[in-house]
Design a protein around this motif. Structure first.
Motif, short mmCIF file in Angstrom:
data_model
loop_
_atom_site.label_atom_id
_atom_site.label_comp_id
_atom_site.label_asym_id
_atom_site.label_seq_id
_atom_site.Cartn_x
_atom_site.Cartn_y
_atom_site.Cartn_z
N SER A 151 0.74 -1.06 0.12
CA SER A 151 0.07 0.01 0.10
C SER A 151 0.87 1.39 -0.08
CB SER A 151 -1.03 0.08 1.14
OG SER A 151 0.02 -0.11 2.52
N CYS A 152 2.17 1.13 0.41
CA CYS A 152 2.88 2.64 0.61
C CYS A 152 4.38 1.91 0.67
CB CYS A 152 2.59 3.22 1.74
SG CYS A 152 3.14 2.28 3.18
N TYR A 153 5.28 3.06 0.34
CA TYR A 153 6.84 2.58 0.36
C TYR A 153 7.10 2.65 1.75
CZ TYR A 153 11.86 2.81 -0.71
OH TYR A 153 13.07 2.65 -0.72
N GLU A 154 7.56 1.40 2.17
CA GLU A 154 8.10 1.13 3.65
C GLU A 154 9.51 1.60 3.98
OE1 GLU A 154 6.13 0.87 5.95
OE2 GLU A 154 4.25 -0.28 5.23
N GLY A 155 10.16 2.15 2.81
CA GLY A 155 11.72 2.25 3.17
C GLY A 155 12.49 1.09 2.92
N LYS A 156 13.78 1.23 3.59
CA LYS A 156 14.45 -0.09 3.62
C LYS A 156 15.11 -0.33 5.16
CE LYS A 156 16.51 1.39 -0.90
NZ LYS A 156 17.82 1.69 -1.62
N PHE A 157 15.50 -1.42 5.31
CA PHE A 157 16.23 -1.88 6.56
C PHE A 157 17.65 -1.51 6.61
CE2 PHE A 157 13.30 -5.27 7.83
CZ PHE A 157 13.04 -4.53 9.09
N ASN A 161 25.87 -6.05 10.49
CA ASN A 161 26.66 -7.43 10.30
C ASN A 161 25.64 -8.52 9.71
OD1 ASN A 161 29.06 -6.36 11.59
ND2 ASN A 161 27.87 -6.89 13.58
N ASP A 162 24.92 -7.85 8.58
CA ASP A 162 23.96 -8.84 7.78
C ASP A 162 22.92 -9.44 8.60
OD1 ASP A 162 25.23 -8.02 5.26
OD2 ASP A 162 26.44 -9.82 5.46
N LYS A 192 10.47 -4.14 3.94
CA LYS A 192 11.42 -3.37 3.96
C LYS A 192 12.77 -3.95 3.52
CE LYS A 192 11.63 -0.51 7.63
NZ LYS A 192 11.63 0.11 8.97
N TYR A 193 12.96 -5.30 4.02
CA TYR A 193 14.14 -6.09 3.57
C TYR A 193 14.08 -6.21 2.13
CZ TYR A 193 17.28 -9.83 3.22
OH TYR A 193 18.46 -10.67 2.57
N THR A 194 12.88 -6.35 1.38
CA THR A 194 13.01 -6.62 0.15
C THR A 194 13.43 -5.48 -0.72
OG1 THR A 194 11.18 -8.21 0.19
CG2 THR A 194 11.54 -7.42 -2.03
N ASN A 195 13.05 -4.29 -0.16
CA ASN A 195 13.49 -3.22 -0.68
C ASN A 195 15.22 -2.94 -0.71
OD1 ASN A 195 10.90 -2.26 -1.22
ND2 ASN A 195 10.54 -1.27 0.40
N LEU A 196 15.38 -3.38 0.48
CA LEU A 196 17.16 -3.28 0.67
C LEU A 196 17.88 -4.21 -0.03
CD1 LEU A 196 19.36 -2.56 2.49
CD2 LEU A 196 19.06 -4.58 3.78
N HIS A 197 17.27 -5.35 -0.21
CA HIS A 197 18.00 -6.42 -0.91
C HIS A 197 18.03 -6.25 -2.44
CE1 HIS A 197 19.35 -10.75 -1.49
NE2 HIS A 197 18.27 -11.03 -2.59
#
Length: 342
Positions: A151-157, A161-162, A192-197
């Motif tokens: 529904s919205c952009y959640e940003g990135k994590f 240390n991974d 958020k993790y997908t956006n980061l990945h």
């Protein structure tokens, strides 16, 4: 009514016999003086006048038979030579095609890639090989799709240390984790993790929302393909096989198709070879091929031409809305079931 060759031979034989007998009859003494041809000059002129046209006609007939037989022989020889050429062409094609098909299986067995996902609040990494790669790739596409459809952009994590620990933030909701709230928050963290990945920015997210269905699919697979380009060798090799079939089909039509029926027969023949490819592909391979074709127009044309995705159902896609190219001829499970029952 046309006279056949056998009757014509009979007539010419009779004429020849009569021509031989007549000189003997004409040299006999006649009962009437007016029919007396004992003068050899008259007989010679008579024989020459009678036999010359007959011999000429006989020579012409024999020449006709010789030419006709020679034509029939040449035609049979031409058909034989054409068949020999086509058999040689087909044998060469089969050797190359099945060698390429064997190499394709080797490519599949050697595929491997590393995938990561969130489980129990921490990032897990796992390496997948062989057919499991395609299952994991399809799962990644599904996660990527959900991230863009969020529904919205959640940003990135921001990882340290991974690793990522969501327990503290999840515990704020409730000490016992109410299922509904937990799932909502868990989905947020996965996004958020997908956006980061995949390095998805808010700008890309907003652009996706404005795209047509085809462009959305292209963007999804482009982002995924950039991250997991290791599977690119599989699709490139598959494209070269289909391209080889297409090229060989066109060459066969140019060389051996003299009628529309022969042309259609050749097309059906090479379509069967293309079916060998899709017959050994898993559902996940077919599904990934569908999405991959949105990035490569030439591949998409060959898929449509040879109906490679005829065994892929609409329900196998990430969402039925992705079935936006009618030429792909994807069927629903309901249609297939009704077709079997009828």
């Amino acid at each position: 009514m046309k006279m056949n060759n056998k009757n014509l031979i009979y007539i010419l034989s009779i004429v020849c016999i009569i021509t031989i007998i007549l000189p003997f009859l004409f040299t006999r003494s006649a009962l009437w003086e007016s029919l007396n041809f004992t003068n050899t000059g008259q007989i010679g002129d008579t024989i020459g006048g009678i036999t010359a046209p007959v011999i000429g006609l006989l020579n012409a007939f024999l020449l006709y038979l010789t030419i006709k037989e020679q034509y029939a022989f040449n035609k049979e020889q031409h058909v034989f030579n054409e068949k020999q050429k086509k058999d040689s062409f087909d044998a060469q094609f089969k050797d190359t095609f099945f060698a390429l098909l064997h190499n394709q299986l080797n490519v599949v067995t050697k595929l491997q890639a590393e995938f990561s996902y969130i489980e129990r609040c921490v990032i897990k990494k796992i390496e997948k090989k062989e057919y499991h790669v395609f299952k994991s790739c399809l799962k990644e596409l599904q996660v990527l799709y959900k991230s863009f459809e969020h529904s919205c952009y959640e940003g990135k994590f921001i990882l340290i240390n991974d690793e990522i620990n969501m327990e503290k933030e999840l515990s704020i909701i409730s000490p016992i984790y109410e299922l509904k709230e937990y799932n909502h928050t868990y989905e947020k963290y996965v996004t958020k993790y997908t956006n980061l990945h995949y390095d998805i920015s808010e700008e890309i997210y907003l652009q996706y929302k404005q795209y047509s269905q085809k462009d959305k699919i292209s963007l999804l697979h482009r982002i995924f393909f950039y991250k997991y380009e290791v599977i690119g060798v599989y699709f490139r090799h598959l494209y070269n096989i289909l391209k080889y079939i297409d090229f060989s089909e066109e060459e066969a039509i140019k060389k051996f198709a003299h009628t529309s029926e022969e042309e259609q027969e050749i097309k059906n023949q090479y379509k069967q070879y293309a079916q060998f490819i899709q017959a050994q592909m898993s559902k996940e391979e077919l599904c990934l091929l569908f999405y991959n074709s949105f990035l490569f127009e030439k591949m998409q044309k060959l898929i449509i031409k040879y109906n490679i995705l005829e065994n892929l159902t609409i329900e196998s896609l990430i969402t039925p809305e992705h079935n936006c190219i009618k030429e792909m001829n994807l069927k629903s499970k309901i249609d297939i079931f009704q077709g079997v029952c009828q």
